[in-house]
Design a protein around this motif. Structure first.
Motif, PDB file in Angstrom:
ATOM      1  N   SER A   1       0.943  -1.124   0.052  1.00  0.00           N
ATOM      2  CA  SER A   1       0.056  -0.100   0.108  1.00  0.00           C
ATOM      3  C   SER A   1       0.784   1.132   0.012  1.00  0.00           C
ATOM      4  O   SER A   1       1.653   1.616   0.920  1.00  0.00           O
ATOM      5  N   VAL A   2       1.210   1.908  -1.162  1.00  0.00           N
ATOM      6  CA  VAL A   2       1.972   2.794  -1.463  1.00  0.00           C
ATOM      7  C   VAL A   2       1.372   4.369  -1.273  1.00  0.00           C
ATOM      8  O   VAL A   2       0.268   4.661  -1.870  1.00  0.00           O
ATOM      9  N   PHE A   3       1.966   5.285  -0.404  1.00  0.00           N
ATOM     10  CA  PHE A   3       1.478   6.767  -0.472  1.00  0.00           C
ATOM     11  C   PHE A   3       2.684   7.357  -1.031  1.00  0.00           C
ATOM     12  O   PHE A   3       3.889   7.663  -0.143  1.00  0.00           O
ATOM     13  N   PHE A   4       2.385   8.042  -2.115  1.00  0.00           N
ATOM     14  CA  PHE A   4       3.452   9.026  -2.508  1.00  0.00           C
ATOM     15  C   PHE A   4       3.260  10.444  -2.014  1.00  0.00           C
ATOM     16  O   PHE A   4       2.456  11.188  -2.270  1.00  0.00           O
ATOM     17  N   LYS A   5       4.364  10.902  -1.422  1.00  0.00           N
ATOM     18  CA  LYS A   5       4.416  12.427  -1.044  1.00  0.00           C
ATOM     19  C   LYS A   5       5.071  13.108  -2.185  1.00  0.00           C
ATOM     20  O   LYS A   5       6.255  13.190  -2.458  1.00  0.00           O
ATOM     21  N   CYS A   6       4.049  14.100  -2.795  1.00  0.00           N
ATOM     22  CA  CYS A   6       4.690  14.405  -4.103  1.00  0.00           C
ATOM     23  C   CYS A   6       5.446  15.970  -4.070  1.00  0.00           C
ATOM     24  O   CYS A   6       4.695  16.878  -4.296  1.00  0.00           O
ATOM     25  N   GLU A   7       6.846  15.797  -3.830  1.00  0.00           N
ATOM     26  CA  GLU A   7       7.317  17.025  -3.554  1.00  0.00           C
ATOM     27  C   GLU A   7       7.838  17.421  -4.948  1.00  0.00           C
ATOM     28  O   GLU A   7       8.374  18.773  -5.069  1.00  0.00           O
ATOM     29  N   ASN A   8       7.308  16.835  -5.979  1.00  0.00           N
ATOM     30  CA  ASN A   8       7.543  17.365  -7.468  1.00  0.00           C
ATOM     31  C   ASN A   8       6.306  18.526  -7.611  1.00  0.00           C
ATOM     32  O   ASN A   8       6.693  19.538  -8.447  1.00  0.00           O
ATOM     33  N   PHE A   9       5.490  18.875  -6.589  1.00  0.00           N
ATOM     34  CA  PHE A   9       4.536  19.822  -6.485  1.00  0.00           C
ATOM     35  C   PHE A   9       4.968  21.010  -5.322  1.00  0.00           C
ATOM     36  O   PHE A   9       4.286  21.958  -5.308  1.00  0.00           O
ATOM     37  N   GLN A  10       6.032  20.886  -4.863  1.00  0.00           N
ATOM     38  CA  GLN A  10       6.802  21.626  -4.059  1.00  0.00           C
ATOM     39  C   GLN A  10       6.954  23.032  -4.799  1.00  0.00           C
ATOM     40  O   GLN A  10       7.310  22.931  -5.930  1.00  0.00           O
ATOM     41  N   ARG A  11       7.165  24.231  -4.096  1.00  0.00           N
ATOM     42  CA  ARG A  11       7.533  25.289  -4.863  1.00  0.00           C
ATOM     43  C   ARG A  11       9.187  25.214  -5.556  1.00  0.00           C
ATOM     44  O   ARG A  11      10.147  24.607  -4.925  1.00  0.00           O
ATOM     45  N   MET A  12       9.426  25.482  -6.584  1.00  0.00           N
ATOM     46  CA  MET A  12      10.365  25.586  -7.588  1.00  0.00           C
ATOM     47  C   MET A  12      10.485  23.951  -7.827  1.00  0.00           C
ATOM     48  O   MET A  12      11.544  23.121  -8.615  1.00  0.00           O
ATOM     49  N   GLY A  13       9.557  23.073  -7.525  1.00  0.00           N
ATOM     50  CA  GLY A  13       9.561  21.714  -8.053  1.00  0.00           C
ATOM     51  C   GLY A  13      10.229  20.495  -7.355  1.00  0.00           C
ATOM     52  O   GLY A  13      10.596  19.662  -8.003  1.00  0.00           O
ATOM     53  N   ALA A  14      10.707  20.944  -5.980  1.00  0.00           N
ATOM     54  CA  ALA A  14      11.733  19.698  -5.519  1.00  0.00           C
ATOM     55  C   ALA A  14      11.565  20.049  -3.885  1.00  0.00           C
ATOM     56  O   ALA A  14      11.498  21.345  -3.454  1.00  0.00           O
TER      57      ALA A  14
END
Length: 311
Positions: free
Chosen positions: A35-48
């Motif tokens: 059961s995988v939960f992806f923390k999406c830091e690709n959506f962080q400011r400046m993309g990371a």
């Protein structure tokens, strides 16, 4: 000591960062068996995720230090993160970049307000040029991954992930310079419920894997990997944290990274960079060990050169 620092850090940087979403996929759960939960830091400011550590590091400077600016050497995400964080906080950022750095990255740094100083493309030249800027401008040097304030900032992604899902059994991160996995390990140790941290690393740049085996910081003679953000090595501050708190590092081949990246693009409809795919690739590589386990993955960033995709 770390618990209070992490809490303070998270409170302090909240006005300047995004609390990024956590996404799931039934299909990727089926493929991985977990059961995988992806923390999406690709959506962080400046993309990371690096926006977190850069912001915390600047906030912890004295007013005198802030007035003189900050300097780092980076050709990647930390260059952009420090530039944007500095602009958000009214501080000058001097970014030492190798002359051969991609034009798209230089343009991003300029757009975020960073002042670029070019140097020849060797680590020795990068460090030497950064030292010259320190001496000439009085700027404070901030290392992209081997700085405790940066490490604590990166750990706040895991705090948010565990606030949403406190019963996670594992969290996977990619391993490059060691700042993200060290911060993740501290946060999981302090906020998790026996939550173990696993690193994913390219076989072609497996210095962290070898460092854990030898007990000293190893280097890479070559770094021929598509995961360009993971070519750096561990540092004196983050290595002891990694040694103490992480469970293991899983190495992945280039085709594993590309396959994991493609799965996330196609099935989750989100953009991640190759370095970001390494954590999911590591889970898939040894998925029998994590069958049925509730697992978090830090998707570290989404800054991709769309003219140079591996598929």
């Amino acid at each position: 000591m770390y618990l209070q620092k992490l809490k303070n850090c998270h409170q302090n940087i909240k006005p300047f960062i995004h609390n990024t979403p956590v996404l799931t996929s039934h299909l990727l759960n089926e493929i991985s068996g977990a059961s995988v939960f992806f923390k999406c830091e690709n959506f962080q400011r400046m993309g990371a995720f690096k926006m977190r550590g850069a912001t915390n590091a600047i906030l912890n400077l004295s007013e005198t230090q802030k007035s003189r600016g900050v300097v780092t050497h980076s050709s990647g995400n930390f260059a952009q993160a420090l530039s944007l964080a500095a602009r958000s906080l009214g501080v000058k950022a001097y970014i030492v970049m190798p002359s051969g750095a991609p034009k798209v990255k230089k343009e991003a740094v300029k757009e975020y307000g960073g002042i670029i100083i070019e140097c020849p493309p060797t680590l020795e030249d990068r460090e030497k040029t950064a030292m010259q800027v320190q001496q000439e401008k009085g700027a404070t040097f901030l290392h992209p991954s081997d700085n405790l304030d940066v490490i604590l900032g990166q750990g706040t992604a895991t705090i948010e992930l565990l606030e949403d899902h406190p019963d996670l059994e594992y969290i996977f991160t990619p391993v490059g310079g060691g700042g993200l996995i060290a911060g993740t390990a501290l946060a999981a140790n302090l906020h998790g419920n026996n939550c173990k941290v696993i690193g994913g690393e390219p076989l072609a740049a497996d210095d962290a894997y070898r460092s854990l085996l030898s007990g000293k910081i190893e280097t890479n003679k070559t770094t021929q990997t598509i995961a360009d953000g993971l070519k750096t090595q561990l540092g004196d501050i983050n290595f002891p944290i990694i040694q103490k708190y992480i469970t293991k590092i899983i190495r992945v081949e280039e085709q594993d990274i590309i396959a994991a990246m493609r799965l996330i693009w196609e099935r989750m409809k989100i953009i991640i960079e190759p370095s970001s795919a390494v954590a999911f690739a590591a889970l898939l590589k040894e998925k029998e060990l994590f069958k049925g386990k509730k697992t978090g993955i830090i998707l570290s960033g989404g800054n991709v050169d769309l003219k140079n995709l591996p598929f």
